[in-house]
Design a protein around this motif. Structure first.
Motif, PDB file in Angstrom:
ATOM      1  N   GLY A   1       0.766  -1.122  -0.012  1.00 32.06           N
ATOM      2  CA  GLY A   1      -0.024  -0.053   0.030  1.00 32.06           C
ATOM      3  C   GLY A   1       0.923   1.395   0.143  1.00 32.06           C
ATOM      4  O   GLY A   1       0.623   2.369  -0.683  1.00 32.06           O
ATOM      5  N   VAL A   2       1.890   1.310   0.974  1.00 32.81           N
ATOM      6  CA  VAL A   2       2.966   2.451   0.589  1.00 32.81           C
ATOM      7  C   VAL A   2       3.422   2.679  -0.487  1.00 32.81           C
ATOM      8  O   VAL A   2       3.469   3.650  -1.005  1.00 32.81           O
ATOM      9  N   MET A   3       4.152   1.678  -1.067  1.00 29.85           N
ATOM     10  CA  MET A   3       4.712   1.556  -2.549  1.00 29.85           C
ATOM     11  C   MET A   3       3.634   2.147  -3.373  1.00 29.85           C
ATOM     12  O   MET A   3       3.964   3.214  -4.342  1.00 29.85           O
ATOM     13  N   GLN A   4       2.505   1.681  -3.444  1.00 33.22           N
ATOM     14  CA  GLN A   4       1.604   2.163  -4.354  1.00 33.22           C
ATOM     15  C   GLN A   4       1.192   3.596  -4.112  1.00 33.22           C
ATOM     16  O   GLN A   4       0.922   4.388  -5.363  1.00 33.22           O
ATOM     17  N   ALA A   5       1.108   4.122  -3.016  1.00 37.95           N
ATOM     18  CA  ALA A   5       0.742   5.623  -2.780  1.00 37.95           C
ATOM     19  C   ALA A   5       1.848   6.467  -3.278  1.00 37.95           C
ATOM     20  O   ALA A   5       1.624   7.387  -3.919  1.00 37.95           O
ATOM     21  N   TYR A   6       3.161   5.794  -3.134  1.00 39.09           N
ATOM     22  CA  TYR A   6       4.243   6.605  -3.684  1.00 39.09           C
ATOM     23  C   TYR A   6       4.395   6.630  -5.186  1.00 39.09           C
ATOM     24  O   TYR A   6       4.575   7.629  -5.702  1.00 39.09           O
ATOM     25  N   PHE A   7       4.189   5.419  -5.645  1.00 38.69           N
ATOM     26  CA  PHE A   7       4.267   5.410  -7.184  1.00 38.69           C
ATOM     27  C   PHE A   7       2.873   6.350  -7.836  1.00 38.69           C
ATOM     28  O   PHE A   7       3.139   7.064  -8.757  1.00 38.69           O
ATOM     29  N   THR A   8       1.844   6.358  -7.121  1.00 37.80           N
ATOM     30  CA  THR A   8       0.832   6.973  -7.838  1.00 37.80           C
ATOM     31  C   THR A   8       1.237   8.810  -7.854  1.00 37.80           C
ATOM     32  O   THR A   8       0.993   9.422  -8.764  1.00 37.80           O
ATOM     33  N   TYR A   9       1.911   9.027  -6.730  1.00 39.39           N
ATOM     34  CA  TYR A   9       2.188  10.351  -6.522  1.00 39.39           C
ATOM     35  C   TYR A   9       3.168  10.806  -7.447  1.00 39.39           C
ATOM     36  O   TYR A   9       3.324  11.719  -8.375  1.00 39.39           O
ATOM     37  N   LEU A  10       4.557   9.910  -7.497  1.00 40.58           N
ATOM     38  CA  LEU A  10       5.304  10.183  -8.603  1.00 40.58           C
ATOM     39  C   LEU A  10       4.899  10.128 -10.014  1.00 40.58           C
ATOM     40  O   LEU A  10       5.470  10.836 -11.067  1.00 40.58           O
ATOM     41  N   LEU A  11       4.038   9.188 -10.377  1.00 38.54           N
ATOM     42  CA  LEU A  11       3.631   9.228 -11.848  1.00 38.54           C
ATOM     43  C   LEU A  11       2.370  10.179 -12.146  1.00 38.54           C
ATOM     44  O   LEU A  11       1.911  10.322 -13.244  1.00 38.54           O
ATOM     45  N   GLU A  12       1.814  10.467 -10.909  1.00 41.05           N
ATOM     46  CA  GLU A  12       0.371  11.613 -11.162  1.00 41.05           C
ATOM     47  C   GLU A  12      -0.524  10.618 -11.845  1.00 41.05           C
ATOM     48  O   GLU A  12      -1.389  11.292 -12.598  1.00 41.05           O
ATOM     49  N   ARG A  13      -0.574   9.432 -11.531  1.00 37.33           N
ATOM     50  CA  ARG A  13      -1.818   8.548 -11.922  1.00 37.33           C
ATOM     51  C   ARG A  13      -1.715   7.333 -11.345  1.00 37.33           C
ATOM     52  O   ARG A  13      -0.810   6.699 -10.665  1.00 37.33           O
ATOM     53  N   THR A  14      -2.979   6.501 -11.289  1.00 32.97           N
ATOM     54  CA  THR A  14      -2.691   4.944 -10.777  1.00 32.97           C
ATOM     55  C   THR A  14      -2.552   4.044 -11.644  1.00 32.97           C
ATOM     56  O   THR A  14      -2.878   4.105 -12.864  1.00 32.97           O
ATOM     57  N   LEU A  15      -1.659   3.048 -11.315  1.00 32.84           N
ATOM     58  CA  LEU A  15      -1.303   2.056 -12.050  1.00 32.84           C
ATOM     59  C   LEU A  15      -2.358   1.110 -12.308  1.00 32.84           C
ATOM     60  O   LEU A  15      -3.407   0.929 -11.481  1.00 32.84           O
ATOM     61  N   ASN A  16      -2.589   0.423 -13.386  1.00 32.41           N
ATOM     62  CA  ASN A  16      -3.572  -0.472 -13.880  1.00 32.41           C
ATOM     63  C   ASN A  16      -3.584  -1.748 -13.244  1.00 32.41           C
ATOM     64  O   ASN A  16      -4.625  -2.438 -12.861  1.00 32.41           O
ATOM     65  N   THR A  17      -2.425  -2.471 -13.099  1.00 30.45           N
ATOM     66  CA  THR A  17      -2.057  -3.641 -12.869  1.00 30.45           C
ATOM     67  C   THR A  17      -2.216  -4.146 -11.178  1.00 30.45           C
ATOM     68  O   THR A  17      -2.631  -5.138 -10.884  1.00 30.45           O
ATOM     69  N   PRO A  18      -2.072  -3.274 -10.387  1.00 30.17           N
ATOM     70  CA  PRO A  18      -2.057  -3.719  -8.907  1.00 30.17           C
ATOM     71  C   PRO A  18      -3.584  -4.060  -8.689  1.00 30.17           C
ATOM     72  O   PRO A  18      -3.656  -4.961  -7.960  1.00 30.17           O
ATOM     73  N   GLY A  19      -4.474  -3.324  -9.214  1.00 27.65           N
ATOM     74  CA  GLY A  19      -5.925  -3.763  -8.819  1.00 27.65           C
ATOM     75  C   GLY A  19      -6.418  -4.978  -9.696  1.00 27.65           C
ATOM     76  O   GLY A  19      -6.920  -5.918  -8.656  1.00 27.65           O
ATOM     77  N   PHE A  20      -5.830  -5.491 -10.774  1.00 30.10           N
ATOM     78  CA  PHE A  20      -5.895  -6.694 -11.489  1.00 30.10           C
ATOM     79  C   PHE A  20      -5.194  -7.812 -10.734  1.00 30.10           C
ATOM     80  O   PHE A  20      -5.887  -8.955 -10.332  1.00 30.10           O
ATOM     81  N   LEU A  21      -3.911  -7.396 -10.080  1.00 32.87           N
ATOM     82  CA  LEU A  21      -3.453  -8.438  -9.381  1.00 32.87           C
ATOM     83  C   LEU A  21      -4.100  -8.630  -8.080  1.00 32.87           C
ATOM     84  O   LEU A  21      -4.069 -10.007  -7.804  1.00 32.87           O
ATOM     85  N   ARG A  22      -4.632  -7.896  -7.398  1.00 34.88           N
ATOM     86  CA  ARG A  22      -5.514  -8.147  -6.130  1.00 34.88           C
ATOM     87  C   ARG A  22      -6.548  -9.157  -6.360  1.00 34.88           C
ATOM     88  O   ARG A  22      -6.894  -9.932  -5.772  1.00 34.88           O
ATOM     89  N   THR A  23      -7.366  -8.576  -7.564  1.00 34.57           N
ATOM     90  CA  THR A  23      -8.563  -9.626  -8.089  1.00 34.57           C
ATOM     91  C   THR A  23      -7.990 -10.791  -8.145  1.00 34.57           C
ATOM     92  O   THR A  23      -8.667 -12.048  -7.578  1.00 34.57           O
ATOM     93  N   VAL A  24      -7.061 -11.187  -9.018  1.00 33.90           N
ATOM     94  CA  VAL A  24      -6.353 -12.628  -9.169  1.00 33.90           C
ATOM     95  C   VAL A  24      -6.042 -13.260  -7.998  1.00 33.90           C
ATOM     96  O   VAL A  24      -6.085 -14.460  -7.788  1.00 33.90           O
ATOM     97  N   ARG A  25      -5.482 -12.608  -6.890  1.00 35.32           N
ATOM     98  CA  ARG A  25      -4.825 -13.105  -5.800  1.00 35.32           C
ATOM     99  C   ARG A  25      -6.027 -13.506  -5.078  1.00 35.32           C
ATOM    100  O   ARG A  25      -6.145 -14.921  -4.417  1.00 35.32           O
ATOM    101  N   ARG A  26      -7.248 -12.947  -4.953  1.00 32.57           N
ATOM    102  CA  ARG A  26      -8.375 -13.220  -4.318  1.00 32.57           C
ATOM    103  C   ARG A  26      -9.038 -14.500  -4.922  1.00 32.57           C
ATOM    104  O   ARG A  26      -9.467 -15.604  -4.192  1.00 32.57           O
ATOM    105  N   GLY A  27      -8.980 -14.655  -6.237  1.00 28.93           N
ATOM    106  CA  GLY A  27      -9.376 -15.835  -7.163  1.00 28.93           C
ATOM    107  C   GLY A  27      -8.563 -17.033  -6.767  1.00 28.93           C
ATOM    108  O   GLY A  27      -9.247 -18.000  -6.507  1.00 28.93           O
ATOM    109  N   ALA A  28      -7.513 -16.811  -6.746  1.00 26.57           N
ATOM    110  CA  ALA A  28      -6.715 -17.830  -6.357  1.00 26.57           C
ATOM    111  C   ALA A  28      -6.776 -18.570  -5.006  1.00 26.57           C
ATOM    112  O   ALA A  28      -6.476 -19.648  -4.802  1.00 26.57           O
TER     113      ALA A  28
END
Length: 254
Positions: A227-254
């Motif tokens: 969570g900390v890393m994603q908050a930092y990346f979002t600030y640096l890139l000025e946008r939210t990455l697409n893949t973290p949400g997909f990865l969380r969904t896949v983990r829940r399914g697995a």
């Protein structure tokens, strides 16, 4: 134009591709010799294309490129490593997609960067092995930040510059590091950072991959660090990455 400028032999990893024209494909590569570049694969969408199979995302390829009017043209392609386990497990596929997206978002066509190329290749190899994807990704996060010049400050408060004590802290994406409890209470919108997650971040930041691979951290600490890393990346890139949400969904399914 000199011969060396008209052609290029290189090794690279396919980050992504898109359709181009009627039958071609535009690929985004991160190469060992030239860093990030774009190239067109002529006829890649035709049924019997010999190059198409070598130009899939996450594939490490040896290439011969010719300089075209706007882009490089792929004239020869041979797979060095297809990282097949990444295509056989959805969690590893999503993890590889995260690695590739993060590198793609942070880089431009600005020349050779051997450190980033080596980190990319090593991370895809580790994700293809028996290693835990979470460990690979968090190590990748910290090393990528180091190589890009965004190393987070974790040993002294970024506001008052006093040493961080062994207690719960805060993390400021805007200031790029930890804040002590006193300073953290003065600023809104900070991320709480537990002492466990701070120790984990510090350990990953200073250690080799062999060391972090053998360490044991709780799932809760992994989630907090992510969570900390994603908050930092979002600030640096000025946008939210697409893949973290997909990865969380896949983990829940697995």
């Amino acid at each position: 134009m000199a011969e060396r400028e008209r052609s290029l032999r290189t090794e690279g990893v396919v980050l992504r591709h898109s359709d181009w024209g009627e039958a071609d494909r535009l690929v985004i590569l991160f190469t060992r010799e030239q860093g990030k570049l774009r190239a067109v694969v002529k006829g890649a969408r035709k049924l019997h294309s010999r190059k198409a199979g070598h130009m899939e995302p996450f594939t490490r390829v040896s290439l011969m490129l010719a300089r075209g009017r706007d882009f490089w043209i792929v004239t020869q392609a041979e797979t060095v490593d297809a990282y097949l386990p990444l295509r056989e497990d959805l969690v590893r596929t999503a993890s590889a997609a995260y690695v590739v997206e993060l590198l793609d978002r942070f880089t431009y066509e600005e020349g050779q960067n051997l450190g980033l190329y080596q980190l990319l290749v090593e991370s895809l190899h580790r994700l293809s092995s028996v290693d835990a994807p979470q460990t690979v990704l968090r190590f990748y996060d910290l090393r990528l930040l180091d190589l890009l010049g965004f190393r987070p400050e974790l040993y002294e408060c970024v506001r008052c510059r006093q040493p961080i004590q062994d207690e719960d802290q805060f993390f400021s994406p805007q200031q790029g590091g930890a804040l002590c409890p006193r300073c953290g209470r003065l600023e809104p919108g900070l991320w709480p950072l537990s002492r466990r997650a701070l120790k984990m971040l510090r350990f990953y930041q200073r250690s080799t991959y062999a060391q972090v691979r053998s360490a044991a951290f709780s799932a809760a600490s992994h989630a907090e660090m992510e969570g900390v890393m994603q908050a930092y990346f979002t600030y640096l890139l000025e946008r939210t990455l697409n893949t973290p949400g997909f990865l969380r969904t896949v983990r829940r399914g697995a």
